[in-house]
Design a protein around this motif. Structure first.
Motif, PDB file in Angstrom:
ATOM      1  N   SER A  91      41.129 -27.189  10.366  1.00  0.00           N
ATOM      2  CA  SER A  91      39.906 -27.896  10.778  1.00  0.00           C
ATOM      3  C   SER A  91      38.677 -27.071  10.374  1.00  0.00           C
ATOM      4  N   ARG A  92      37.545 -27.723  10.328  1.00  0.00           N
ATOM      5  CA  ARG A  92      36.302 -26.996  10.015  1.00  0.00           C
ATOM      6  C   ARG A  92      36.038 -25.868  11.004  1.00  0.00           C
ATOM      7  N   PRO A  93      36.140 -26.132  12.318  1.00  0.00           N
ATOM      8  CA  PRO A  93      35.886 -25.022  13.255  1.00  0.00           C
ATOM      9  C   PRO A  93      36.859 -23.863  13.063  1.00  0.00           C
ATOM     10  N   ALA A  94      38.119 -24.171  12.756  1.00  0.00           N
ATOM     11  CA  ALA A  94      39.105 -23.093  12.588  1.00  0.00           C
ATOM     12  C   ALA A  94      38.766 -22.254  11.348  1.00  0.00           C
ATOM     13  N   LYS A  98      22.154 -19.606  -5.693  1.00  0.00           N
ATOM     14  CA  LYS A  98      20.761 -20.043  -5.618  1.00  0.00           C
ATOM     15  C   LYS A  98      20.029 -19.463  -4.407  1.00  0.00           C
ATOM     16  N   TYR A  99      20.791 -18.894  -3.477  1.00  0.00           N
ATOM     17  CA  TYR A  99      20.145 -18.239  -2.324  1.00  0.00           C
ATOM     18  C   TYR A  99      20.109 -16.720  -2.511  1.00  0.00           C
ATOM     19  N   ARG A 100      20.301 -16.259  -3.746  1.00  0.00           N
ATOM     20  CA  ARG A 100      20.408 -14.825  -3.982  1.00  0.00           C
ATOM     21  C   ARG A 100      19.238 -14.024  -3.402  1.00  0.00           C
ATOM     22  N   HIS A 101      18.036 -14.656  -3.441  1.00  0.00           N
ATOM     23  CA  HIS A 101      16.840 -13.956  -2.965  1.00  0.00           C
ATOM     24  C   HIS A 101      16.904 -13.596  -1.482  1.00  0.00           C
ATOM     25  N   VAL A 102      17.827 -14.201  -0.727  1.00  0.00           N
ATOM     26  CA  VAL A 102      17.918 -13.842   0.694  1.00  0.00           C
ATOM     27  C   VAL A 102      18.863 -12.663   0.917  1.00  0.00           C
ATOM     28  N   GLY A 103      19.509 -12.193  -0.154  1.00  0.00           N
ATOM     29  CA  GLY A 103      20.406 -11.044  -0.033  1.00  0.00           C
ATOM     30  C   GLY A 103      21.801 -11.470   0.395  1.00  0.00           C
ATOM     31  N   GLY A 104      22.497 -10.547   1.054  1.00  0.00           N
ATOM     32  CA  GLY A 104      23.915 -10.741   1.386  1.00  0.00           C
ATOM     33  C   GLY A 104      24.185 -11.930   2.291  1.00  0.00           C
ATOM     34  N   ILE A 105      23.176 -12.360   3.023  1.00  0.00           N
ATOM     35  CA  ILE A 105      23.366 -13.464   3.967  1.00  0.00           C
ATOM     36  C   ILE A 105      23.611 -14.787   3.227  1.00  0.00           C
ATOM     37  N   ARG A 106      23.428 -14.725   1.882  1.00  0.00           N
ATOM     38  CA  ARG A 106      23.654 -15.937   1.085  1.00  0.00           C
ATOM     39  C   ARG A 106      25.071 -16.489   1.280  1.00  0.00           C
ATOM     40  N   PHE A 107      26.043 -15.612   1.519  1.00  0.00           N
ATOM     41  CA  PHE A 107      27.432 -16.074   1.658  1.00  0.00           C
ATOM     42  C   PHE A 107      27.633 -16.858   2.948  1.00  0.00           C
ATOM     43  N   LEU A 108      26.960 -16.421   4.014  1.00  0.00           N
ATOM     44  CA  LEU A 108      27.057 -17.148   5.276  1.00  0.00           C
ATOM     45  C   LEU A 108      26.397 -18.518   5.134  1.00  0.00           C
ATOM     46  N   MET A 109      25.234 -18.536   4.482  1.00  0.00           N
ATOM     47  CA  MET A 109      24.549 -19.814   4.252  1.00  0.00           C
ATOM     48  C   MET A 109      25.433 -20.740   3.436  1.00  0.00           C
ATOM     49  N   GLY A 110      26.008 -20.203   2.369  1.00  0.00           N
ATOM     50  CA  GLY A 110      26.878 -20.987   1.493  1.00  0.00           C
ATOM     51  C   GLY A 110      28.101 -21.506   2.237  1.00  0.00           C
ATOM     52  N   THR A 111      28.648 -20.669   3.130  1.00  0.00           N
ATOM     53  CA  THR A 111      29.829 -21.059   3.899  1.00  0.00           C
ATOM     54  C   THR A 111      29.506 -22.256   4.787  1.00  0.00           C
ATOM     55  N   LEU A 112      28.363 -22.198   5.437  1.00  0.00           N
ATOM     56  CA  LEU A 112      27.990 -23.298   6.334  1.00  0.00           C
ATOM     57  C   LEU A 112      27.779 -24.590   5.550  1.00  0.00           C
ATOM     58  N   VAL A 113      27.153 -24.472   4.389  1.00  0.00           N
ATOM     59  CA  VAL A 113      26.915 -25.662   3.563  1.00  0.00           C
ATOM     60  C   VAL A 113      28.244 -26.244   3.082  1.00  0.00           C
ATOM     61  N   ARG A 114      29.131 -25.385   2.622  1.00  0.00           N
ATOM     62  CA  ARG A 114      30.427 -25.842   2.090  1.00  0.00           C
ATOM     63  C   ARG A 114      31.331 -26.440   3.173  1.00  0.00           C
TER      64      ARG A 114
END
Ligand code: ADP
Ligand code: MG
Length: 408
Positions: free
Chosen positions: A339-342, A180-196
């Motif tokens: 852990s989340r940070p790890a 759903k963040y495809r419109h932001v380009g490749g950075i979508r994976f970083l956004m998705g990672t933080l959300v997950r």
């Protein structure tokens, strides 16, 4: 002898399949702005096919007269290439069809193969337009090498072919949720990672694999190794083979892994026999795995990722030492308890390919030829090359060097 490259015939006829809706929906502008001029300058005749919907590209390559084309080039993300490869493998003449050189131009939000091809060329990292220019340049050069494919068995007994990855758990969920963040380009994976990360969970399942036989002539790699095997293009001769008129429309090339393809036949309803690529390493999914396989003791995972290219995304270098035809599936898994940070540290380190140097005891890396994953969690997501497939037990095996890729 190492990898040998052949050149796409000159002048070559290239079919370029463009998905106008991939990435930020700017693929056509990127094509006319960056690629068109380059192809004209290099005298590469091409035909554009603009895809209209999902599976359009698959149908086009299923029906195409491949003697008319010297290469099929995909300008989109990895999803469109996945369609094209499966379209080729669904053909009666799959064995010939899959020998058609395939090229990739990054136009999507997930451009893992384009980033990998660029990495194999040993050029310094590049993103966005710069990566596109690099891939456009490789297309103009037209060097072709062998590429491994992985066959994937799904719960319904359907079989798919994959060039990039199989993911379950964290990575698969991020991949799908970040669409759903495809419109932001490749950075979508970083956004998705933080959300997950905020909703990090454990995925129950069983994992087993057949390790690569390290006594064979495949370059060695060991678990948790920090020194990757040499990259493809450094030490290998580059051979240009002149075209001959009685050859097929493209030239042959060989690979370090040019195995004899193992085949079986199937009698169809019309009485015709069809030759199939046989997965000699895989028992049926309802049978136990062979004795020679390693069964992972852990059954609580955060992620399982099988990858066979260097990059998982433009800025995620999963396997620095991977080669396009190394005959291996690079299997990573992270067990529960991290852990989340790890976990975040691992993904941040992956931007430079340094995640195995983190000394994280929850991360395991194995180089395998085949594996089976049996999720026990009732619901979930499994992705193949970033696309969602049926959920349930899956298994896969590598077929070294059966496809051909424009790279180098
Ligand atoms: P991205 O990296 O942006 O996800 P992909 O190449 O992976 O780009 O394409 C995303 C999906 O779009 C794929 O599943 C592909 O089959 C599908 N697709 C191909 N052509 C079209 C089209 N014209 N419109 C919408 N979807 C398409
Ligand atoms: Mg995609």
């Amino acid at each position: 002898v190492g990898v040998m490259y052949a050149e796409v015939r000159r002048p070559c006829r290239v079919m370029i399949l463009v998905n106008p809706n991939s990435g930020r929906c700017q693929t056509m502008q990127l094509f006319t702005g960056h690629v068109q001029g380059m192809l004209t300058e290099a005298s590469v005749p091409y035909t554009l096919v603009i895809t209209e919907a999902k599976n359009h590209a698959r149908d086009v390559v299923k029906k195409a007269d491949l003697t008319q084309w010297d290469a099929l080039v995909i300008m989109s993300g990895d999803g469109l290439l996945f369609e094209v490869i499966n379209g080729l493998m669904e053909r009666e003449d799959w064995e010939q069809a899959i020998q058609t050189p395939i090229g990739i131009l990054p136009g999507g939000s997930g451009n893992a193969l384009a980033a990998s091809v660029h990495h194999y060329s040993q050029a310094p990292p590049a993103w966005n337009e710069e990566l596109l220019l690099s891939c456009g340049f490789m297309l103009c050069k037209g060097l072709v090498g062998a590429m491994d494919l992985v066959s994937v068995h799904l719960p319904s007994r359907k079989r798919l072919f994959s060039f990039l990855s199989i993911a379950w758990g964290f990575v698969a969920d991020v991949d799908i949720e970040s669409e759903k963040y495809r419109h932001v380009g490749g950075i979508r994976f970083l956004m998705g990672t933080l959300v997950r990360l905020a909703t990090l969970r454990v995925y129950q399942g069983r994992l087993a694999f057949l390790p690569v036989d390290e006594t064979s002539n495949v370059p060695k790699g060991k678990s948790n190794s920090t020194s990757p095997p040499p990259s493809m293009c450094s030490s290998l001769p580059c051979r240009h083979i002149p075209s001959s008129p009685n050859q097929n429309s493209v030239l042959r090339c060989s690979s370090r892994n040019q195995n004899t393809i193992s085949k079986s036949t199937e009698t169809q309803s019309d009485g015709q026999t069809k030759v199939l690529l046989s997965d000699s390493l895989l028992p049926s999914l309802d049978q136990p795995v062979p004795e020679s396989w390693t069964v992972v003791k852990d059954e609580d995972f955060v992620l399982v990722l099988a990858i066979y290219q260097s990059h998982l995304a433009e800025d995620l270098l999963a396997v620095p030492g991977a080669m396009v035809d190394d005959g291996a599936i690079h299997l990573f898994y992270v067990t529960a308890g991290i852990s989340r940070p790890a976990l975040l540290r691992l993904f941040l380190a992956m931007e430079k390919g340094a995640h195995l140097d983190c000394g994280c005891p929850y991360l395991v890396y194995e180089k395998v030829k085949a594996f089976r994953l049996e999720p026990l969690s009732p619901q979930g997501v499994i992705t193949v090359d970033g696309e969602t497939v049926e959920y349930g037990p899956v298994q896969a095996q590598v077929h070294p060097g059966i496809a051909r890729l424009i790279c180098g």
